[in-house]
Each structure stands twice: as C-alpha cells, then as structure tokens.
Design a protein around this motif. Structure first.
Motif, short mmCIF file in Angstrom:
data_model
loop_
_atom_site.label_atom_id
_atom_site.label_comp_id
_atom_site.label_asym_id
_atom_site.label_seq_id
_atom_site.Cartn_x
_atom_site.Cartn_y
_atom_site.Cartn_z
N LEU A 57 66.55 53.63 21.50
CA LEU A 57 65.57 54.71 21.74
C LEU A 57 64.57 54.92 20.58
CD1 LEU A 57 65.10 56.53 24.20
CD2 LEU A 57 66.26 58.35 22.93
N PRO A 58 65.07 55.00 19.33
CA PRO A 58 64.10 55.17 18.25
C PRO A 58 63.13 54.00 18.14
CG PRO A 58 66.31 55.66 17.49
CD PRO A 58 66.48 55.05 18.82
N ARG A 59 63.58 52.81 18.57
CA ARG A 59 62.69 51.65 18.47
C ARG A 59 61.53 51.72 19.46
NH1 ARG A 59 67.17 46.82 18.17
NH2 ARG A 59 68.07 47.38 16.13
N ILE A 60 61.85 52.19 20.66
CA ILE A 60 60.76 52.19 21.68
C ILE A 60 59.91 53.49 21.60
CG2 ILE A 60 61.95 50.65 23.26
CD1 ILE A 60 62.82 53.04 24.91
N ARG A 61 60.29 54.36 20.73
CA ARG A 61 59.60 55.66 20.62
C ARG A 61 58.18 55.52 20.04
NH1 ARG A 61 59.09 60.72 21.33
NH2 ARG A 61 57.50 61.00 19.78
N ALA A 62 57.99 54.34 19.40
CA ALA A 62 56.70 54.12 18.73
C ALA A 62 55.52 54.26 19.69
CB ALA A 62 56.70 52.75 18.08
N GLY A 63 55.72 53.84 20.95
CA GLY A 63 54.59 53.87 21.93
C GLY A 63 54.42 55.23 22.59
N ILE A 64 55.21 56.20 22.19
CA ILE A 64 55.18 57.53 22.86
C ILE A 64 54.23 58.47 22.09
CG2 ILE A 64 56.65 59.51 23.48
CD1 ILE A 64 57.36 56.91 24.96
N ASP A 65 53.53 59.35 22.82
CA ASP A 65 52.64 60.35 22.19
C ASP A 65 53.47 61.23 21.25
OD1 ASP A 65 49.70 61.75 23.03
OD2 ASP A 65 51.17 63.04 22.00
N PRO A 66 53.07 61.38 20.02
CA PRO A 66 53.89 62.12 19.05
C PRO A 66 54.22 63.55 19.48
CG PRO A 66 51.67 61.69 18.21
CD PRO A 66 51.81 60.91 19.46
N ARG A 67 53.42 64.14 20.42
CA ARG A 67 53.69 65.52 20.83
C ARG A 67 54.88 65.57 21.81
NH1 ARG A 67 47.65 66.58 22.75
NH2 ARG A 67 47.92 64.35 23.12
#
Ligand code: GH3
Ligand code: MG
Ligand code: MG
Length: 527
Positions: A83-93
């Motif tokens: 999960l933390p690895r794929i979080r990079a593409g997610i909007d920070p909000r």
C-alpha cells in the motif's frame, strides 16, 4: 418638491427609485444565488469524485505492477507493504485503504468496517471523520482485494463555502453596480427635476427671466424645453398686460383730468367719446344728442360691431354714445359703461356749473342780466369800441315814483311792475343790445355802435311801449307806470366811468325836469 402622498414617507425620488430597484432586483438575485450554489456544490462534488476515480485507477495500476514484480520474484507481498508503495500516485489530500470482505486491511483505520458499494462515490464515516469514498470492485486475481479512496468531507465543505462566498460576492458586486447605476440615474433625474422646481419657484416669485438649461433630447429635456417656452409666453403676456395696464392707467388719468378741467359740454363730449373709443379699441364712435350728432372720434362708419351706451344727465335722457369696433367682450363693455358713467357725472357737473354761472349773471326777478353782468358787458363793449373805433351808448332808466306803487298796491304788485318793465325792454332792444337790471327799480340798456341820438330813439321806443302796456295789480286794478331815461354815448364821455356818470346825470336831469322823459346831457325830449 413637495411630497404628495402620506403613503410614501420617503421624500427623495432617487431613494424611492433605489427601493423599487431593491424590491425588483432582490428576488432574482436570491433565486440566482440558490441556483448557482446548487450548481457549485454539484461541480465541487464531481471534481472530488473524478479525483477519487483517478486515485483508484492509479492504485489499481500500481497494485497490478507490484503483483507482476512479485510473481517474477516468486514472492508474494503482503498488502500492508504494498500500500505505501502504490500511494505515490494518489492525490496527497486523499486516503487510500485496502479492503477485504468489507473491512480495511491496510492503510488508516485498519480493521474498521467500510460501508461503501463499489463503483459509486458515497459518504461514509471512518474513525469519527466524514469522508466521500469510492470503492473498487473486487480484484479477483489478487485474493478478493478492493481499494477505497477517501476524500475528507471537511475539504469538500470548505470548497462549498468558498464557492458560496464567490457567488455571493459576485452577486453582491452586481447588485452594488446596478444599484449605483440606478442611484446615479435617479440623481440625474432628481437634479433635472430640482432645476425645474427651482425655476418654477423663481417664476412664482415673479422673476420671469428664469430659464432651465436644456441638455440632451430625452423626455426631461422636452419637459425643460416646454417649461422654458411656457416661461417665455408668461413673460411676453406679462409685458403685454403691463403695457395694457399702463395704457388703461394713462387713459383713466387723462380722462379724469379732462373731465375735471372743463365745463365746456362740447369739449367734454369730444374727450368722452375719444377716451371710450381708445379704451375699447373701437374703430370710432360718436355722441348722438336729441338734435343730432354732438361729437365724434375715429371712424365710426367702418364695418364692425356696434355698442350703444345711453347718457342720462340729471335724470334726463341726454343722448347716447354709439361705438363701432372689431368686437366688445364683457370686460370692454364694462369699461365703456364705467367711462360713460363718469362722463355722466362730468356732464351733470357741467350743467350745474352752467346754472351757477347763469345764476351769477342773471337777475332772478326779471330774468335780465344783473348789475355784474351789465358792467362786464359794458366794459367789453367800451374796450372794443376804444380798440376798433366806434361808439357805445348807455341808457339808464328809473321807474317814476315806484315807491308809491309799492305803497299803494303792495310789494308783490311792485315786483309785477318790475317784471313788466323788463319785458318791455326785452321787446324793444336789438339782438346785439344788452338790457339788464342796474339795481332796485333802475334798469340799463347797452347799445353797441350807437351814438346818443340812437340811444334817445331806443329810450323813446321803451317809453312808448311802456305807455301802451297794461299792467295789472295783484288786486286786478290797472297800474299806471312811467320811467325816466338818461342817455350818454362813449364818444361824448370819453371813458367808461365818465359814460356811466353822464348817463346817471342825464337820468337825474330827466327826473328833475318832471319825469317820464328822455334826457341826454345835451338834450331833453319830452313826451
Ligand atoms: P323817483 O321817481 O324819484 O325815482 O321815486 P321813487 O319812489 O321811484 O324812488 P325811490 O328811490 O324813493 O324808491 C325806490 C323804491 O323802489 C323803493 C323800493 O322799495 C322800491 N324797490 C326797489 N327794488 C324793489 C323790488 O325788487 N321790488 C319792489 N316791489 N320794490 C322795489
Ligand atoms: Mg331809483
Ligand atoms: Mg324811481
């Protein structure tokens, strides 16, 4: 400007206009506000939803990639690590969580149940915080894993509020702009109206030169133009009225003066008809008396309307004024009647004056000229004779023993006798001669252009005429009466005083010689 209705306590038109505008504008503005707010809300929600979709697309793609890599290494990675690895593409909000069997297995709030249906963004509550969340369908290839992207509702609410403020600010700015325009429009209308009101007030105060500035071509400019034309007309009319008033004043003044300065009826009638013609604007007029036309003014023969004014003087019909003019309205008729009434008074005065004058010169008992009148005539005749050459003869007559007649028959019979002698004189004298009562029972004859001999002839004619006249006493008895005559001529005497003295002396002589005779200073004729 005066407020006309108690219904409207607001006195200024521009504020009324503003109030109308507020009432008319506020309803659509409120409607627009709610419409725009709904649209803005939907727009903000859609923005968040598509962001969540983008988040999940990125998460699913990232997860597939991780799975592929793991297979190559023959190594299966737990979700907590992935999960933390794929979080990079997610909007920070946003939050990203992994879900298995309706429960969060990786990411914040791990272990909590999540109540979201896959594919449709919805509101949900996690750990006391409200989110808008979107859940993927189960990724079958990876052991019933689902991903959920969660955007905090707080952020959405802040966006709503910002949008609402923007809408409110824009609408407020628009209202303010239109309001200001309406206010300025009202202000310009009010200024124009105020200028009109001020000018009208000035005119009401009598300053008719006041005009309103006309600018533009709108209805207000038309009103201002109409106002100016009205003011001009008023001014013109006032000038005319002033002229008419002055003319009327002059006519009245001149008329009054003319009526008081003369008692000459002919002159009066001329002034009267001239004044009435001028005052009524008639073409002409004339005064018609009992025996025909007495005076005229202008041209009364022109074609026009007639107006007749009767002249009653001293209660008797005197004549009438006949006017001919372009037209006589009620006012002109009144003017003419009032002038005619004044004329009547003046004519009455003239008649009275004439009567008084006549009375001053006439002896009331005999109707002959009195002593004063005789003296004036004598002075005139003497002066004329002295100026032009010629003669004047004076005959003085005195009734003989008149006292005895009075004593015998009484005073009324004496008066009768005096009257009879006066009648005798009247019958005998020529047109140019004057006969009068010199005083008491003395009479005088003034004979212009006559010498002493001519005077003697005239006196003898009187003597004869008296002798044949029958005079009756009051009691019916016949009265015998004679007179003595003294004759003198100017050419013999020289002056007026000498003439009178000579005639008097001649009379005295006739008396002395025995009465009933004619005497001159030189000669005595006996009967
Ligand atoms: P003689 O012949 O000298 O003139 O005598 P006489 O009587 O006429 O003169 P005398 O002067 O004595 O009298 C005049 C009289 O005339 C006196 C007066 O009463 C009278 N007499 C004067 N005026 C009037 C009058 O108006 N009416 C009457 N009835 N008598 C008058
Ligand atoms: Mg006498
Ligand atoms: Mg006498």
């Amino acid at each position: 400007m005066r407020p006309t209705g108690a219904m409207w306590p607001i006195r200024s038109f521009k504020f009324k206009l503003l109030l109308y505008f507020a009432i008319v504008a506020l309803v659509p503005v409120c409607g627009s506000y709610f419409g725009f707010e709904t649209l803005a809300k939907r727009h903000e929600t859609q923005k968040v939803d598509s962001r969540l979709r983008a988040d999940l697309r990125s998460a699913v793609a990232g997860y597939s990639q991780q799975l592929d890599t793991a297979e190559r290494r023959a190594d299966v990675l737990p979700l907590v690590v992935v999960l933390p690895r794929i979080r990079a593409g997610i909007d920070p909000r946003d939050l990203l969580v992994a879900v298995q069997d309706g429960r969060i297995v990786a990411g914040p709030n791990r272990g909590a149940e999540i109540a979201l249906a896959p594919g449709a963004p919805e509101r949900t509550v996690l750990g006391g915080t409200r989110y808008r969340g979107l859940l993927t369908s189960t990724l079958a290839a990876a052991g019933n894993v689902q991903f959920a992207a969660l955007a905090p509702e707080r952020e959405l609410a802040a966006a709503y509020t910002a949008a609402r403020w923007r809408i409110a600010a824009s609408l407020f700015a628009a209202v303010l702009l239109f309001g200001s325009l309406v206010y300025l429009l009202g202000l310009s209308i009010v200024r124009t109206l105020r200028r009109l009101a001020e000018a009208a007030d000035e005119i009401a105060r009598g300053r008719l030169r006041e005009r309103v500035q006309v600018s533009g071509r709108d209805e207000f400019a038309q009103v201002a133009g109409a106002f100016n034309r009205m003011a001009e007309q008023l001014e013109q009319r006032l000038i005319e009225l002033e002229g008419e008033r002055r003319r009327a004043h002059e006519v009245t003044l001149g008329f009054g003066k003319a009526l008081t300065v003369t008692h000459d009826v002919e002159l009066l009638l001329r002034v009267i008809v001239e004044t009435i013609v001028e005052a009524t604007g008639a073409f002409g007029g004339f005064v018609e008396g009992r025996k025909g036309e007495l005076a005229r003014a202008g041209d009364p023969t022109l074609d026009g309307q007639h107006l007749e004014l009767p002249l009653t003087v001293g209660g008797e019909f005197f004549g009438r004024i006949i006017l001919n003019g372009p037209g006589f309205d009620e006012e002109l008729e009144e003017t003419a009647s009032s002038l005619a009434a004044q004329a009547t008074v003046a004519l009455e005065n003239a008649q009275l004056h004439r009567l008084v004058e006549w009375q001053a010169l006439i002896d009331p008992l005999t109707g002959l000229a009195n002593r004063r009148s005789l003296e004036e005539s004598l002075a005139e005749e003497v002066a004329r004779a002295q100026r032009l050459g010629g003669n004047v003869c004076l005959v003085l007559a005195d009734l003989d023993r008149f006292k005895a007649i009075n004593d015998k028959f009484g005073h009324p019979t004496g008066d009768r006798a005096l009257h009879a002698f006066a009648q005798t004189l009247r019958e005998v004298v020529r047109e140019i001669d004057s006969a009068g009562r010199w005083g008491g029972e003395e009479f005088a004859l003034i004979l212009p252009g006559t010498d002493a001999a001519g005077g003697v002839v005239a006196a003898e004619r009187v003597q004869d005429s008296l002798a044949s006249r029958k005079i009756e006493a009051v009691n019916g008895e016949p009265v015998h009466m004679t007179a003595s005559y003294g004759v003198a001529a100017l050419n013999d005497a020289g002056t007026l005083e000498a003439l009178v003295t000579a005639a008097d002396e001649a009379l005295y002589q006739a008396k002395r010689q025995g009465r009933d005779r004619v005497a001159t200073a030189a000669r005595i004729t006996t009967p």
